[in-house]
Each structure stands twice: as structure tokens, then as C-alpha cells.
Design a protein around this motif. Structure first.
Motif, mmCIF file in Angstrom:
data_model
loop_
_atom_site.group_PDB
_atom_site.id
_atom_site.type_symbol
_atom_site.label_atom_id
_atom_site.label_comp_id
_atom_site.label_asym_id
_atom_site.label_seq_id
_atom_site.Cartn_x
_atom_site.Cartn_y
_atom_site.Cartn_z
ATOM 1 N N ASP A 130 0.859 -1.180 0.000
ATOM 2 C CA ASP A 130 0.000 0.000 0.000
ATOM 3 C C ASP A 130 0.902 1.239 0.000
ATOM 4 O OD1 ASP A 130 -1.843 1.986 0.311
ATOM 5 O OD2 ASP A 130 -2.820 1.127 2.073
ATOM 6 N N ARG A 132 0.181 4.194 -0.305
ATOM 7 C CA ARG A 132 -0.358 5.345 0.411
ATOM 8 C C ARG A 132 0.311 5.514 1.765
ATOM 9 N NH1 ARG A 132 -6.575 3.819 0.355
ATOM 10 N NH2 ARG A 132 -5.559 1.852 0.933
ATOM 11 N N GLY A 137 -0.024 9.447 4.618
ATOM 12 C CA GLY A 137 -1.379 9.995 4.656
ATOM 13 C C GLY A 137 -2.142 9.494 5.869
#
Length: 362
Positions: A130, A132, A137
Motif C-alpha cells: 500500500d 499510500r 497519509g
């Protein structure tokens, strides 16, 4: 002689300074704090607490930071610190049926009484990176799970109603304490469970996997796996009753295993058991499989020579701190020992050469 000693001390001091520099890493990057490790690397913290036999997330996080992420070294640090702590008394056995659960599943009953709670788990993730997370974030908050209300009985108890599983008799006899007395063989089940709980997760996992592949002939189902907070109580003699002194997070696993029966027992299911600090479900499941494999004698089963059935093999090799100490001592100076071995090899080579020359002359 003294010059060598002083030189060694200076080298060790420099090595310590170098270690601290390597631990810090790039000064341009923010330092990793103990609260960050405690909150964001909780599974590593849980493993260190379980194998270190000390429930303190802050100290476990500190040990992980000090050990640069080496969990076995962190376990070593926690155990060493644990030996310095005074012992004020003994807690009462915890009641896991009163657990405030964040996760509860069963592989044997779909409609488990009390319901199933998936909780935080990797079981249904796709095992894809992942990216992200690399962007730092924020993660959207998860929906609030309803807290379990009141006692939730163990699922294996429902098999007990029909006599389909061995009875789990409660034994209030104080168990031996592996942290204060050396282990002696043969060991009773309580002592074996202590040793497996403290054992290296990878080692216990490998033994459990071996039983699933036939080395021990046990085929298990997860009757119930539950994770949550449990109150710890302690009897206060001055008060005459027990009071709650805190809560600990536990993972408990009960496996259901086949049993063909014996001369005194009818065919029924038997139990394997695992209990560890924190959310450490892989360890708890593996522990329950190894526990069941080690019970072959009391259940009147045949010993097949499987490693997971061999009490001495399992208990004497499960402890990663002991294994690390014995393994890593061979990198320390052994100059005298090696010189004696070197002289022996030279002598054997000389004798072999002389014998060869004698044969050639004849």
C-alpha cells in the motif's frame, strides 16, 4: 598484557558509540520515538512482551528501539530488566470468559453463540504493498465496534454438553514458575505451556506446521480464537478479598483435535491450548498445536518420533534467548581453544604423512 586489555576496552567503547550512531541513522530524518513504536508497531511490541514475560508496552517499545528492531535482542533486554524487579505478590487466574473482546472467531461453528467478531486482521487483505502508507497519509477511522457485554462463554463448552470433547478440569494448584526455577523433565502441562509461551515464535510455528504435515498425526480445528482485555486481580490479605490492579491484552486459542479413544476413554475431541500477551494470534494457534502434540503420553497415543512430540527437543530448544547466547558465544575469542585444535590437526597430518611415507618405502 595490560596494553591489550586497555586496547580492548577502547575498541569496545568505540563499538558502542558506532552502534549508537547506526541506531540513530540519518540525522536529517526525525528520530523514532518510543510512543510511535508502541502505537504503530504494536505487533512487534506484543511479541517482545510475550517472549520477554513482561507486560509493559512502553518498556517493550524502548527495547525494540534500543535493539534497532532486532526482536530477539529486545526480548533479551526485557528479560534482563525483569530480573531486577521486586515481586510483591501473585495475581489470581484471569477469567478469559470475561474478556472485553476486540476479535473472536471460530472455524468450527459459523453461528457461534455470542457472535463472531473479525476485528483488526490481515486475514482478508490482498497482501499488496500500500504505497499510500509511504506518503504518510492519514488513515480514515474505522467504524466503532460494539463492546462485548457480560461474560461470553467459550465455544468448546458447547461440545462439552454432549460429552464430545474432553472435560477441562480446573486446577487451582499453583503452577511452577519457569522464571524462578530451572525447567526439569518430565514437565507437567502447566510448565510446558509456560515454556512454549516464552518460546521463539518462528520455532513454535515451524513445529506446529510440522504437525499439520503429519509429524505428530494431529489434525486440528480452531474451536475459538479470542483477543481482548482481561482484568487482573490480586488478593489483598489486609482486605480479605481481591481487587483489580489493571488490565492486560491477551490472545487465547483453543483447538479441537481428533481422538480415537482408548481403553478408558471413548472417541471424542481433545483440546490444544495457547495463551499469550497482546495480539499474537499466530503464536497462540501454533502454541495450541504444539501443546496437543506433546500430550500424546497422557492420552495414550503412540509416539511417532515427531519433533513436536519430543518434550526434551521442544522445551530445550524453544527459548530464543538461550539459543542466541549459545550460538553467538562462538564469535567471541576462542584463541586458546583454537590453538589446541590447530596443534592437534598438525600432529594428525604429520602422523598421516609419516605413515604414507612408510608405506611408500615398503
Amino acid at each position: 598484557m595490560y596494553v591489550a586489555v586497555k586496547g580492548g576496552e577502547r575498541a569496545i567503547d568505540n563499538a558502542h558509540a558506532f552502534l549508537a550512531e547506526e541506531r540513530r541513522g540519518d540525522p536529517a530524518i526525525a528520530v523514532l520515538t518510543v510512543p510511535q513504536i508502541r502505537e504503530q508497531l504494536r505487533l512487534a511490541v506484543n511479541r517482545v512482551m510475550a517472549e520477554g514475560s513482561l507486560y509493559d508496552p512502553d518498556l517493550a517499545a524502548l527495547a525494540i528501539k534500543q535493539a534497532r528492531g532486532d526482536l530477539i535482542e529486545a526480548v533479551f533486554l526485557i528479560r534482563a530488566y525483569r530480573t531486577t524487579l521486586p515481586r510483591h505478590g501473585f495475581s489470581s487466574p484471569v477469567e478469559t470468559a470475561q474478556m472485553h473482546m476486540t476479535r473472536r472467531i471460530s472455524a468450527t461453528f459459523k453461528d457461534a453463540p455470542g457472535g463472531q467478531i473479525l476485528g483488526p486482521t490481515f486475514d482478508y487483505t490482498h497482501r499488496l504493498l500500500d504505497f499510500r502508507l509511504a506518503a504518510d497519509g492519514d488513515v480514515p477511522p474505522a467504524p466503532t465496534a460494539p463492546a462485548t457485554q457480560g461474560p461470553v462463554p467459550h465455544i468448546t463448552g458447547f461440545l462439552n454438553r454432549d460429552g464430545l470433547i474432553e472435560t477441562a478440569d480446573r486446577d487451582d494448584t499453583p503452577p511452577p514458575d519457569l522464571t524462578r526455577e530451572p525447567i526439569e523433565l518430565p514437565a507437567d502441562r502447566a510448565l510446558r505451556l509456560q515454556a512454549i509461551t516464552r518460546g521463539d515464535e518462528g520455532f513454535i510455528l515451524s513445529l506446529a506446521y510440522s504437525t499439520q504435515r503429519g509429524y505428530g498425526r494431529t489434525h486440528a480445528f480452531v474451536g475459538e480464537l479470542r483477543i481482548g482485555m482481561v482484568e487482573v486481580e490480586m488478593d489483598i490479605p489486609e482486605l480479605g478479598f481481591a481487587i483489580c490492579i489493571g488490565e492486560v491484552e491477551l490472545t487465547e486459542c483453543e483447538t479441537v483435535n481428533q481422538f480415537k479413544g482408548s481403553k478408558t476413554e471413548p472417541p471424542q475431541f481433545t483440546r490444544g491450548y495457547g495463551l499469550t500477551f497482546g495480539q499474537t494470534e499466530r503464536k497462540a494457534i501454533a502454541m495450541s498445536l504444539v501443546d496437543r502434540a506433546l500430550r500424546w503420553k497422557e492420552l495414550g497415543e503412540d509416539f511417532t518420533g515427531a519433533p513436536a512430540q519430543d518434550e526434551e527437543f521442544v522445551l530445550m530448544h524453544a527459548d530464543n534467548v538461550q539459543a542466541t547466547g549459545f550460538l553467538e558465544h562462538i564469535k567471541l575469542p576462542h584463541y586458546v581453544d583454537f590453538q589446541s585444535e590447530l596443534e592437534l590437526i598438525r600432529k594428525l597430518r604429520a602422523e598421516a604423512a609419516a605413515a604414507s611415507q612408510k608405506e611408500a618405502a615398503e
